[in-house]
Design a protein around this motif. Structure first.
Motif, PDB file in Angstrom:
ATOM      1  N   GLU A 155     -20.025 102.636  -9.136  1.00 30.70           N
ATOM      2  CA  GLU A 155     -20.283 104.003  -7.406  1.00 30.70           C
ATOM      3  C   GLU A 155     -21.432 102.905  -6.704  1.00 30.70           C
ATOM      4  O   GLU A 155     -22.566 102.971  -7.480  1.00 30.70           O
ATOM      5  N   PRO A 156     -20.583 102.474  -5.800  1.00 29.73           N
ATOM      6  CA  PRO A 156     -19.570 102.982  -5.055  1.00 29.73           C
ATOM      7  C   PRO A 156     -18.658 101.988  -5.309  1.00 29.73           C
ATOM      8  O   PRO A 156     -18.776 100.840  -6.022  1.00 29.73           O
ATOM      9  N   LEU A 157     -17.426 102.174  -5.916  1.00 28.77           N
ATOM     10  CA  LEU A 157     -16.104 100.989  -6.104  1.00 28.77           C
ATOM     11  C   LEU A 157     -16.161  99.745  -5.838  1.00 28.77           C
ATOM     12  O   LEU A 157     -16.889  99.559  -4.356  1.00 28.77           O
ATOM     13  N   PRO A 158     -16.878  98.787  -6.288  1.00 23.64           N
ATOM     14  CA  PRO A 158     -16.497  97.590  -5.631  1.00 23.64           C
ATOM     15  C   PRO A 158     -15.597  96.062  -5.288  1.00 23.64           C
ATOM     16  O   PRO A 158     -14.122  97.176  -5.312  1.00 23.64           O
ATOM     17  N   PRO A 159     -15.320  96.124  -4.346  1.00 23.30           N
ATOM     18  CA  PRO A 159     -13.639  95.382  -3.526  1.00 23.30           C
ATOM     19  C   PRO A 159     -12.951  94.967  -4.931  1.00 23.30           C
ATOM     20  O   PRO A 159     -13.201  94.246  -5.524  1.00 23.30           O
ATOM     21  N   ALA A 166      -9.725  97.916  -9.820  1.00 21.83           N
ATOM     22  CA  ALA A 166      -8.541  97.685 -10.357  1.00 21.83           C
ATOM     23  C   ALA A 166      -7.477  99.500 -10.188  1.00 21.83           C
ATOM     24  O   ALA A 166      -5.645  98.947  -9.541  1.00 21.83           O
ATOM     25  N   LEU A 167      -8.959 100.212  -9.981  1.00 24.14           N
ATOM     26  CA  LEU A 167      -7.803 101.526  -9.428  1.00 24.14           C
ATOM     27  C   LEU A 167      -7.859 101.653  -7.960  1.00 24.14           C
ATOM     28  O   LEU A 167      -6.717 102.448  -7.316  1.00 24.14           O
ATOM     29  N   ALA A 168      -7.945 100.866  -7.002  1.00 18.38           N
ATOM     30  CA  ALA A 168      -7.455 100.870  -5.551  1.00 18.38           C
ATOM     31  C   ALA A 168      -5.995 100.518  -5.247  1.00 18.38           C
ATOM     32  O   ALA A 168      -5.199  99.709  -5.561  1.00 18.38           O
ATOM     33  N   ASP A 169      -5.721 101.462  -4.143  1.00 17.50           N
ATOM     34  CA  ASP A 169      -4.175 101.193  -3.993  1.00 17.50           C
ATOM     35  C   ASP A 169      -3.317 101.045  -5.445  1.00 17.50           C
ATOM     36  O   ASP A 169      -1.967 100.625  -4.648  1.00 17.50           O
ATOM     37  N   VAL A 170      -3.563 101.963  -6.344  1.00 15.89           N
ATOM     38  CA  VAL A 170      -2.543 102.936  -7.042  1.00 15.89           C
ATOM     39  C   VAL A 170      -2.155 103.889  -6.493  1.00 15.89           C
ATOM     40  O   VAL A 170      -3.102 104.509  -6.972  1.00 15.89           O
ATOM     41  N   PRO A 171      -0.370 104.375  -6.567  1.00 15.04           N
ATOM     42  CA  PRO A 171       0.646 105.522  -6.032  1.00 15.04           C
ATOM     43  C   PRO A 171       0.138 106.311  -7.167  1.00 15.04           C
ATOM     44  O   PRO A 171      -0.136 106.286  -8.263  1.00 15.04           O
ATOM     45  N   ASN A 172       0.423 107.574  -6.761  1.00 12.34           N
ATOM     46  CA  ASN A 172      -0.556 108.328  -7.096  1.00 12.34           C
ATOM     47  C   ASN A 172      -1.635 108.903  -8.584  1.00 12.34           C
ATOM     48  O   ASN A 172      -1.808 109.204  -9.242  1.00 12.34           O
TER      49      ASN A 172
END
Length: 314
Positions: free
Chosen positions: A264-268, A271-277
């Motif tokens: 935290e914060p999420l790194p570039p 894995a979860l970035a831009d995952v729908p839903n």
């Protein structure tokens, strides 16, 4: 001599002012990012108040000479070296229960959003599109089975809210014996795998420890029913984020809400970035205007009591 309190992260202003009327208070919410400055201020401090970003360890406290208390604006203690504090006779004071209602509401709100699947369509509707066919198969929360992993104060309030809106609830908590009164109102899963096989929504409420790290891995996610929902308001390391992302992308899970993250914060490239839903929030499930006031005043009062006790001749 006036006792000195350092506050290194954000705190309710009224609670800060209450402390400032009684003690010498240094309130700089960005001190958690300026560790040299924070360490220097702690040299003659009597108490330190933090949230989850300040790493309270031997390195930070190396120069302190009279610290008596560390107030934690929350309940997780992973960022505090408890053994070192015990060794130094520093009392650690968490805000037990003060933000539980906020976290429970977050869980139920996210479960409703993810099951219904209709609340992200505003821009399409405003643009003149009409995604009605795609959105008419949303699911109701009533009658669904909520699996609660960990029945501390947050888990219990979450279970109560879920039952109030018509959900069925089962839980897993090996720290509670089979005769505990909670099992009169909440179904007991003797095995964690059983809970994952049965629940439509799984909500996590456990601390991060050696036994809970990657508790929800690819195998356990694979046990979940098709279309299930996972909600993590515990700690980031409890869930294998890459395995979760894969399960959502492949349609195994209908979605997830993740408020706590391994980093935290999420790194570039997370894995979860831009995952729908997948609903991603920045560790704020327990932070509302109301809970911030409750937590802040709880810690202010308990830290003040600790310092006042130590100032009273025995």
């Amino acid at each position: 001599m006036t006792k000195k309190i350092i506050i290194s992260e954000f705190m309710d202003e009224a609670a800060v002012q209450w402390l400032a009327q009684r003690f010498d208070v240094v309130y700089e919410p960005d001190l958690c990012e300026r560790l040299e400055a924070l360490s220097a201020l702690l040299v003659d401090a009597d108490a330190l108040i933090v949230r989850n970003r300040t790493q309270v360890n031997a390195q930070l406290l190396a120069c302190q000479t009279r610290l008596q208390a560390v107030g934690r604006l929350g309940v997780g203690l992973e960022n505090i070296d408890l053994a070192f504090c015990r060794q130094q006779a520093i009392e650690v004071i968490p805000a037990l229960g003060a933000n539980a209602a906020a976290v429970a509401e977050y869980v139920i709100c996210c479960a409703m959003q993810l099951l219904r699947g209709a609340y992200a369509a505003s821009s399409e509707v405003a643009a003149g599109l009409w995604p009605r066919e795609r959105l008419i198969n949303g699911r109701e929360i009533g009658g669904k089975l909520l699996g609660v992993v960990g029945l501390g104060s947050v888990g219990r309030i979450t279970a109560n809210l879920a039952q109030a809106i018509g959900m069925r609830v089962v839980a897993y908590d090996p720290s509670l014996d089979a005769e505990h009164s909670i099992w009169q109102t909440v179904g007991c899963c003797a095995e964690l795998d059983q809970l994952f096989r049965e629940a439509d929504v799984v909500s996590l409420h456990v601390p991060l420890s050696d036994s809970t790290r990657n508790l929800v891995d690819a195998r356990r996610i694979g046990l979940m029913p098709e279309g299930a929902i996972l909600i993590n308001v515990a700690r980031g390391g409890v869930v294998d984020e890459a395995a979760l992302a894969t399960a959502v992308l492949r349609g195994k899970l209908a979605g997830a809400a993740i408020d706590v993250h391994v980093q935290e914060p999420l790194p570039p490239g997370s894995a979860l970035a831009d995952v729908p839903n997948v609903i991603l929030t920045p560790h704020i499930a327990g932070v509302t205007a109301e809970s911030n006031a409750r937590v802040s005043h709880f810690i202010a009062q308990h830290v003040a009591e600790k310092l006042n006790r130590s100032a009273t001749p025995q």
